[in-house]
Design a protein around this motif. Structure first.
Motif, PDB file in Angstrom:
ATOM      1  N   VAL A  90      -5.513  11.021  -4.765  1.00 17.13           N
ATOM      2  CA  VAL A  90      -5.237   9.671  -5.264  1.00 17.13           C
ATOM      3  C   VAL A  90      -5.924   8.708  -4.304  1.00 17.13           C
ATOM      4  O   VAL A  90      -5.822   8.853  -3.085  1.00 17.13           O
ATOM      5  CB  VAL A  90      -3.722   9.378  -5.330  1.00 17.13           C
ATOM      6  N   SER A  91      -6.620   7.733  -4.866  1.00 19.91           N
ATOM      7  CA  SER A  91      -7.364   6.775  -4.046  1.00 19.91           C
ATOM      8  C   SER A  91      -7.018   5.351  -4.461  1.00 19.91           C
ATOM      9  O   SER A  91      -6.410   5.129  -5.507  1.00 19.91           O
ATOM     10  CB  SER A  91      -8.868   7.012  -4.205  1.00 19.91           C
ATOM     11  N   LEU A  92      -7.440   4.410  -3.643  1.00 20.65           N
ATOM     12  CA  LEU A  92      -7.246   2.996  -3.962  1.00 20.65           C
ATOM     13  C   LEU A  92      -8.235   2.171  -3.162  1.00 20.65           C
ATOM     14  O   LEU A  92      -8.802   2.633  -2.177  1.00 20.65           O
ATOM     15  CB  LEU A  92      -5.813   2.553  -3.648  1.00 20.65           C
ATOM     16  N   GLU A  93      -8.434   0.947  -3.601  1.00 19.64           N
ATOM     17  CA  GLU A  93      -9.244  -0.032  -2.878  1.00 19.64           C
ATOM     18  C   GLU A  93      -8.330  -1.185  -2.531  1.00 19.64           C
ATOM     19  O   GLU A  93      -7.476  -1.578  -3.330  1.00 19.64           O
ATOM     20  CB  GLU A  93     -10.402  -0.507  -3.759  1.00 19.64           C
ATOM     21  N   THR A  94      -8.483  -1.718  -1.333  1.00 20.62           N
ATOM     22  CA  THR A  94      -7.683  -2.863  -0.899  1.00 20.62           C
ATOM     23  C   THR A  94      -8.461  -3.665   0.134  1.00 20.62           C
ATOM     24  O   THR A  94      -9.546  -3.255   0.571  1.00 20.62           O
ATOM     25  CB  THR A  94      -6.306  -2.407  -0.348  1.00 20.62           C
ATOM     26  N   GLY A  95      -7.897  -4.784   0.532  1.00 23.20           N
ATOM     27  CA  GLY A  95      -8.552  -5.627   1.519  1.00 23.20           C
ATOM     28  C   GLY A  95      -8.252  -5.207   2.941  1.00 23.20           C
ATOM     29  O   GLY A  95      -7.336  -4.421   3.205  1.00 23.20           O
ATOM     30  N   ARG A  96      -9.034  -5.762   3.863  1.00 20.63           N
ATOM     31  CA  ARG A  96      -8.856  -5.488   5.289  1.00 20.63           C
ATOM     32  C   ARG A  96      -8.179  -6.648   6.024  1.00 20.63           C
ATOM     33  O   ARG A  96      -7.847  -6.524   7.187  1.00 20.63           O
ATOM     34  CB  ARG A  96     -10.216  -5.269   5.965  1.00 20.63           C
ATOM     35  N   THR A  97      -8.006  -7.781   5.375  1.00 21.50           N
ATOM     36  CA  THR A  97      -7.475  -8.966   6.053  1.00 21.50           C
ATOM     37  C   THR A  97      -5.959  -8.860   6.245  1.00 21.50           C
ATOM     38  O   THR A  97      -5.300  -7.973   5.702  1.00 21.50           O
ATOM     39  CB  THR A  97      -7.812 -10.237   5.256  1.00 21.50           C
ATOM     40  N   GLU A  98      -5.429  -9.783   7.015  1.00 18.12           N
ATOM     41  CA  GLU A  98      -4.001  -9.796   7.343  1.00 18.12           C
ATOM     42  C   GLU A  98      -3.113  -9.807   6.095  1.00 18.12           C
ATOM     43  O   GLU A  98      -2.037  -9.211   6.093  1.00 18.12           O
ATOM     44  CB  GLU A  98      -3.687 -11.011   8.230  1.00 18.12           C
ATOM     45  N   ALA A  99      -3.551 -10.458   5.045  1.00 16.89           N
ATOM     46  CA  ALA A  99      -2.745 -10.520   3.819  1.00 16.89           C
ATOM     47  C   ALA A  99      -2.478  -9.132   3.239  1.00 16.89           C
ATOM     48  O   ALA A  99      -1.461  -8.923   2.568  1.00 16.89           O
ATOM     49  CB  ALA A  99      -3.449 -11.388   2.774  1.00 16.89           C
ATOM     50  N   PHE A 100      -3.361  -8.188   3.496  1.00 17.44           N
ATOM     51  CA  PHE A 100      -3.228  -6.843   2.952  1.00 17.44           C
ATOM     52  C   PHE A 100      -2.583  -5.866   3.924  1.00 17.44           C
ATOM     53  O   PHE A 100      -2.339  -4.712   3.579  1.00 17.44           O
ATOM     54  CB  PHE A 100      -4.603  -6.327   2.515  1.00 17.44           C
ATOM     55  N   ALA A 101      -2.323  -6.308   5.144  1.00 18.71           N
ATOM     56  CA  ALA A 101      -1.799  -5.422   6.193  1.00 18.71           C
ATOM     57  C   ALA A 101      -0.490  -4.724   5.811  1.00 18.71           C
ATOM     58  O   ALA A 101      -0.351  -3.515   6.048  1.00 18.71           O
ATOM     59  CB  ALA A 101      -1.646  -6.179   7.502  1.00 18.71           C
ATOM     60  N   PRO A 102       0.492  -5.410   5.214  1.00 19.66           N
ATOM     61  CA  PRO A 102       1.725  -4.692   4.863  1.00 19.66           C
ATOM     62  C   PRO A 102       1.474  -3.543   3.877  1.00 19.66           C
ATOM     63  O   PRO A 102       2.047  -2.461   4.019  1.00 19.66           O
ATOM     64  CB  PRO A 102       2.613  -5.776   4.241  1.00 19.66           C
ATOM     65  N   ALA A 103       0.602  -3.762   2.909  1.00 19.95           N
ATOM     66  CA  ALA A 103       0.295  -2.704   1.944  1.00 19.95           C
ATOM     67  C   ALA A 103      -0.421  -1.547   2.624  1.00 19.95           C
ATOM     68  O   ALA A 103      -0.081  -0.378   2.402  1.00 19.95           O
ATOM     69  CB  ALA A 103      -0.547  -3.260   0.795  1.00 19.95           C
ATOM     70  N   VAL A 104      -1.405  -1.857   3.462  1.00 22.11           N
ATOM     71  CA  VAL A 104      -2.148  -0.806   4.159  1.00 22.11           C
ATOM     72  C   VAL A 104      -1.205   0.002   5.045  1.00 22.11           C
ATOM     73  O   VAL A 104      -1.280   1.236   5.089  1.00 22.11           O
ATOM     74  CB  VAL A 104      -3.326  -1.401   4.955  1.00 22.11           C
ATOM     75  N   THR A 105      -0.298  -0.676   5.729  1.00 21.31           N
ATOM     76  CA  THR A 105       0.682   0.024   6.570  1.00 21.31           C
ATOM     77  C   THR A 105       1.527   0.980   5.729  1.00 21.31           C
ATOM     78  O   THR A 105       1.762   2.125   6.135  1.00 21.31           O
ATOM     79  CB  THR A 105       1.587  -1.000   7.293  1.00 21.31           C
ATOM     80  N   LEU A 106       1.956   0.544   4.557  1.00 22.02           N
ATOM     81  CA  LEU A 106       2.738   1.403   3.662  1.00 22.02           C
ATOM     82  C   LEU A 106       1.921   2.610   3.220  1.00 22.02           C
ATOM     83  O   LEU A 106       2.404   3.751   3.268  1.00 22.02           O
ATOM     84  CB  LEU A 106       3.217   0.612   2.441  1.00 22.02           C
ATOM     85  N   TYR A 107       0.693   2.386   2.809  1.00 19.25           N
ATOM     86  CA  TYR A 107      -0.145   3.499   2.361  1.00 19.25           C
ATOM     87  C   TYR A 107      -0.359   4.510   3.491  1.00 19.25           C
ATOM     88  O   TYR A 107      -0.236   5.718   3.287  1.00 19.25           O
ATOM     89  CB  TYR A 107      -1.497   3.006   1.837  1.00 19.25           C
ATOM     90  N   LYS A 108      -0.663   4.015   4.673  1.00 22.74           N
ATOM     91  CA  LYS A 108      -0.904   4.916   5.796  1.00 22.74           C
ATOM     92  C   LYS A 108       0.363   5.662   6.196  1.00 22.74           C
ATOM     93  O   LYS A 108       0.299   6.829   6.598  1.00 22.74           O
ATOM     94  CB  LYS A 108      -1.520   4.153   6.966  1.00 22.74           C
ATOM     95  N   LYS A 109       1.511   5.027   6.064  1.00 20.95           N
ATOM     96  CA  LYS A 109       2.792   5.695   6.333  1.00 20.95           C
ATOM     97  C   LYS A 109       2.951   6.930   5.449  1.00 20.95           C
ATOM     98  O   LYS A 109       3.550   7.922   5.844  1.00 20.95           O
ATOM     99  CB  LYS A 109       3.943   4.714   6.089  1.00 20.95           C
TER     100      LYS A 109
END
Length: 155
Positions: A111-130
């Protein structure tokens, strides 16, 4: 997550879920360069190959998410968003867990996804990496650059 949470496939007909989709699109346009907004509008969320889900707590829309069929072994997460009054309360994580369960039931191995790298996307990226997602090469029509990143999870 709390008692009363249900996650079901949704037809995007209700005003409450349509409002959350509109909020998501507005947020993506506010936080992303115009050429980098990859969020799906209502008509694209209803296309064959995209399955959309709503999370509700006691009938109130709390989160949304979708999974897009890419191939027999690959899916893409789309339109992940918690409603503003539900952020930080576990409903986004519950939606992610649900979508990963759907992916496994379908027999996907990735499963893959695309998202942003900026601070606004940080909570989502943290969740995905968790949940084990790692950065990966671009897939589909996406481009990895200083704004966009792709993440992937082997199932």
């Amino acid at each position: 997550m709390r008692d009363g949470l249900t996650i079901t496939e949704d037809d995007l007909a209700g005003d409450d879920i349509r409002d959350l989709v509109a909020l998501h699109l507005s947020g993506m346009h506010a936080e992303s360069p115009a050429c980098k907004v990859n969020a799906l509008p209502l008509d694209k969320l209803r296309q064959p190959g995209v399955t959309f889900y709503a999370a509700r707590v006691d009938g109130e829309v709390a989160a949304m998410g979708a999974i897009k069929h890419l191939s027999a072994t690959n899916g893409e997460l789309k339109s992940m968003r918690a409603a503003p009054n539900w952020r930080g309360r576990g409903v986004g994580e519950a939606m992610l867990v649900h979508l990963l369960s759907v992916a496994r039931e379908r027999g996907y191995t990735r499963v893959s996804l695309e998202t942003g790298r900026t601070e606004a996307f940080a909570p989502a990226v943290t969740l995905y990496k968790k949940h084990g997602f790692v950065e990966c090469a671009a897939f589909g029509d996406y481009v990895v650059d200083d704004f966009s990143q792709c993440l992937s999870l082997a199932l």
